[in-house]
Design an enzyme around this catalytic site. Structure first.
Site, mmCIF file in Angstrom:
data_model
loop_
_atom_site.group_PDB
_atom_site.id
_atom_site.type_symbol
_atom_site.label_atom_id
_atom_site.label_comp_id
_atom_site.label_asym_id
_atom_site.label_seq_id
_atom_site.Cartn_x
_atom_site.Cartn_y
_atom_site.Cartn_z
ATOM 1 N N VAL A 16 79.535 20.050 -12.335
ATOM 2 C CA VAL A 16 80.272 19.032 -13.094
ATOM 3 C C VAL A 16 81.708 18.946 -12.585
ATOM 4 C CG1 VAL A 16 81.181 18.399 -15.357
ATOM 5 C CG2 VAL A 16 78.837 19.205 -15.163
ATOM 6 N N ARG A 41 86.405 34.855 -8.749
ATOM 7 C CA ARG A 41 85.531 34.884 -7.562
ATOM 8 C C ARG A 41 85.867 33.759 -6.599
ATOM 9 N NH1 ARG A 41 82.107 35.532 -12.004
ATOM 10 N NH2 ARG A 41 81.780 33.289 -12.134
ATOM 11 N N SER A 42 86.318 32.624 -7.150
ATOM 12 C CA SER A 42 86.559 31.441 -6.309
ATOM 13 C C SER A 42 88.028 31.261 -5.944
ATOM 14 C CB SER A 42 86.089 30.181 -7.036
ATOM 15 O OG SER A 42 84.759 30.302 -7.404
ATOM 16 N N CYS A 130 75.168 16.058 -22.341
ATOM 17 C CA CYS A 130 74.745 14.982 -21.431
ATOM 18 C C CYS A 130 73.537 14.211 -21.971
ATOM 19 C CB CYS A 130 74.429 15.548 -20.052
ATOM 20 S SG CYS A 130 73.636 17.159 -20.068
ATOM 21 N N ARG A 237 62.430 20.282 -19.968
ATOM 22 C CA ARG A 237 63.036 20.421 -18.629
ATOM 23 C C ARG A 237 61.989 20.018 -17.590
ATOM 24 N NH1 ARG A 237 68.245 20.853 -18.038
ATOM 25 N NH2 ARG A 237 68.353 22.645 -19.430
ATOM 26 N N HIS A 244 68.760 12.600 -16.585
ATOM 27 C CA HIS A 244 68.024 12.929 -17.809
ATOM 28 C C HIS A 244 67.397 11.641 -18.358
ATOM 29 C CE1 HIS A 244 69.819 16.776 -17.575
ATOM 30 N NE2 HIS A 244 70.625 16.745 -18.607
ATOM 31 N N ASN A 316 73.322 12.821 -15.517
ATOM 32 C CA ASN A 316 73.884 13.832 -16.423
ATOM 33 C C ASN A 316 75.207 14.382 -15.927
ATOM 34 O OD1 ASN A 316 71.603 14.821 -14.635
ATOM 35 N ND2 ASN A 316 72.600 16.772 -15.043
HETATM 36 N N1 LIG Z 1 75.421 20.187 -15.710
HETATM 37 C C1 LIG Z 1 75.425 19.180 -16.574
HETATM 38 O O1 LIG Z 1 74.639 18.230 -16.479
HETATM 39 C C2 LIG Z 1 76.401 19.195 -17.708
HETATM 40 C C3 LIG Z 1 76.523 18.044 -18.470
HETATM 41 C C4 LIG Z 1 77.406 18.037 -19.564
HETATM 42 C C5 LIG Z 1 78.153 19.156 -19.831
HETATM 43 N N2 LIG Z 1 78.019 20.270 -19.051
HETATM 44 C C6 LIG Z 1 78.870 21.421 -19.342
HETATM 45 O O2 LIG Z 1 79.837 21.491 -18.300
HETATM 46 C C7 LIG Z 1 80.195 22.852 -18.072
HETATM 47 C C8 LIG Z 1 80.009 23.195 -16.602
HETATM 48 O O3 LIG Z 1 78.651 23.076 -16.274
HETATM 49 P P1 LIG Z 1 78.129 23.043 -14.780
HETATM 50 O O4 LIG Z 1 76.760 22.489 -14.893
HETATM 51 O O5 LIG Z 1 79.102 22.413 -13.857
HETATM 52 O O6 LIG Z 1 78.013 24.610 -14.445
HETATM 53 P P2 LIG Z 1 78.103 25.367 -13.028
HETATM 54 O O7 LIG Z 1 77.653 24.498 -11.930
HETATM 55 O O8 LIG Z 1 77.401 26.640 -13.255
HETATM 56 O O9 LIG Z 1 79.663 25.633 -12.852
HETATM 57 C C9 LIG Z 1 80.353 26.526 -13.702
HETATM 58 C C10 LIG Z 1 81.826 26.528 -13.355
HETATM 59 O O10 LIG Z 1 82.486 27.363 -14.302
HETATM 60 C C11 LIG Z 1 83.260 28.328 -13.594
HETATM 61 N N3 LIG Z 1 83.301 29.572 -14.345
HETATM 62 C C12 LIG Z 1 82.280 30.339 -14.760
HETATM 63 N N4 LIG Z 1 82.729 31.439 -15.395
HETATM 64 C C13 LIG Z 1 84.082 31.373 -15.354
HETATM 65 C C14 LIG Z 1 85.142 32.213 -15.802
HETATM 66 N N5 LIG Z 1 84.898 33.347 -16.455
HETATM 67 N N6 LIG Z 1 86.414 31.823 -15.557
HETATM 68 C C15 LIG Z 1 86.683 30.679 -14.914
HETATM 69 N N7 LIG Z 1 85.728 29.828 -14.455
HETATM 70 C C16 LIG Z 1 84.459 30.180 -14.666
HETATM 71 C C17 LIG Z 1 82.523 28.508 -12.284
HETATM 72 O O11 LIG Z 1 83.433 29.055 -11.357
HETATM 73 P P3 LIG Z 1 82.939 30.003 -10.128
HETATM 74 O O12 LIG Z 1 82.456 29.056 -9.070
HETATM 75 O O13 LIG Z 1 84.194 30.714 -9.754
HETATM 76 O O14 LIG Z 1 81.864 30.884 -10.675
HETATM 77 C C18 LIG Z 1 82.147 27.074 -11.972
HETATM 78 O O15 LIG Z 1 83.248 26.381 -11.437
HETATM 79 C C19 LIG Z 1 79.345 23.683 -19.040
HETATM 80 O O16 LIG Z 1 80.100 23.912 -20.212
HETATM 81 C C20 LIG Z 1 78.179 22.761 -19.355
HETATM 82 O O17 LIG Z 1 77.602 23.037 -20.617
HETATM 83 C C21 LIG Z 1 77.174 20.311 -17.999
#
Ligand SMILES: NC(=O)c1ccc[n+]([C@@H]2O[C@H](COP(=O)([O-])OP(=O)(O)OC[C@H]3O[C@@H](n4cnc5c(N)ncnc54)[C@H](OP(=O)(O)O)[C@@H]3O)[C@@H](O)[C@H]2O)c1
Length: 338
Positions: A16, A41-42, A130, A237, A244, A316
């Protein structure tokens, strides 16, 4: 009023967060300084923004100093601890996690539906789930036309809804199958997702519903300011990368013809009607991927009642997350609330 804003994206390395950077760029959002943040980590990694590499920093309270707007796209726990820190430092937070959505002090906003809710913010504004966004965007035109008493919906949700880990899990299982190897143990999903369909998104509660299903009900009621609307749901899923889908059966308060429903959908901002069965025209996840509109089709009267069937699909990562968040920020600027 400022002309441009210092913007932080928490979770800038995630699926996202990466989409967030693209959408900010595409919509020419007035960014003065971009601060991409992620986990330790990043830190030190580079992300691309407006043709430049920008260094990722660790998301800590002090990283918000001097920031006007923070888009949170990381984890629910992080939003819980860090969003108030950002607000304390003078920023407005637009949060995509589930943490604040049902908090009565926090507006839950889909700008095409309830933009006025942004005015009540106390520092944090939430983006709905989403799936909820795709659902309410298709429902609202019908609700404005004829009122809605109840909806029965089945969602078919892409693996990217579970983030980077969800995408990688499907890819790993696909590779293992192609190589004739045993697939690694699933982590993102409860069971293998490749060549499969799982009637579970997120995790089960004690009452047998999934947390995702209950979000769909609660968030819909809050966005529509209608605590009585009945939503019966199953969230599923499917092994689709992005997009979605929702199959929904809508009971309206007043009678409505499919033609009138189609006209209302076609006229609604952010919705595109894609509905011509005689030419096999209907929306699919592949059609919606990379687009901001919610596509709606298969509008028809139920054969056994006066209810209406609809089929909607949403990207999404874009309208389901990043685009909706940027639209909220645009709304704040337009209303001089920032
Ligand atoms: N995916 C969807 O379709 C969607 C839609 C609506 C809302 N969301 C929401 O959007 C958010 C992100 O989802 P995503 O799908 O993009 O997940 P993702 O691909 O797993 O990315 C997670 C992100 O969060 C960072 N992160 C994790 N733990 C952290 C910490 N302790 N401190 C700082 N950064 C941290 C990760 O950084 P690193 O790379 O450093 O690990 C990465 O940048 C979630 O809250 C999710 O519920 C997602």
């Amino acid at each position: 009023m400022k002309k441009s804003y210092n913007v932080a994206v928490v979770g800038a390395t995630g699926v996202v967060g990466q989409t967030q950077l693209c959408v900010l760029e595409e919509r020419r959002f007035p960014v003065a300084e971009l601060r991409p943040l992620a986990s330790g980590r990043s830190a030190g990694q580079m992300v691309r923004f407006r043709g430049r590499d920008v260094e990722v920093r660790e998301a800590t309270p002090d990283a918000f100093a001097g920031v006007d707007i923070v888009f949170f796209a990381a984890t629910a726990e992080l939003s819980k601890t860090l969003a108030p820190e950002a607000v304390r430092r003078g920023a407005v937070v637009i949060d995509k996690s589930s943490t604040w959505r049902m908090d009565p002090r926090v507006p839950l906003v889909v700008p095409e539906i309830n933009p006025e809710a942004v005015a009540k913010h106390e520092g944090i504004i939430s983006c709905p789930n989403c799936t909820t966004i795709g659902f309410v965007m298709a429902l609202e035109p019908i609700r404005r036309l004829a009122g809605v008493r109840s909806v029965t919906v089945t969602t078919l949700q892409a693996v990217s809804g579970a983030g980077r880990e969800g995408i990688e899990e499907l890819a790993a299982q696909e590779r293992a199958a192609a190589d004739g190897k045993e697939a690694p143990e699933p982590h993102a999903f409860a069971r293998p997702i490749f060549e499969n369909v799982l009637p579970l998104c997120e995790r089960f509660r004690d009452d047998g519903y999934s947390t995702e299903e209950v979000k769909l009900l609660d968030e819909t009621r809050k966005i529509l300011s209608d605590p009585e609307i009945k939503v019966a749901m199953t969230c599923v899923r499917v092994p689709v990368p992005v997009g979605h889908s929702c199959s929904m059966l809508v009971e309206t308060v007043r009678p409505v013809t499919p033609a009138a429903a189609q006209a209302a959908l076609a006229a609604f901002p952010g919705v595109r009607l894609v509905d011509d069965p005689s030419h096999n025209v209907f929306p699919t996840p592949l059609d919606v991927s990379g687009r901001d509109e919610v596509l709606v089709g298969r509008v028809r009267r139920d054969l056994t009642s006066d209810r209406l069937w609809l089929w909607s699909v949403i990207d999404n990562l874009r309208k389901g997350a990043a685009t909706n968040a940027v639209q909220i920020a645009e709304e704040l600027i337009a209303r001089k609330l920032i």
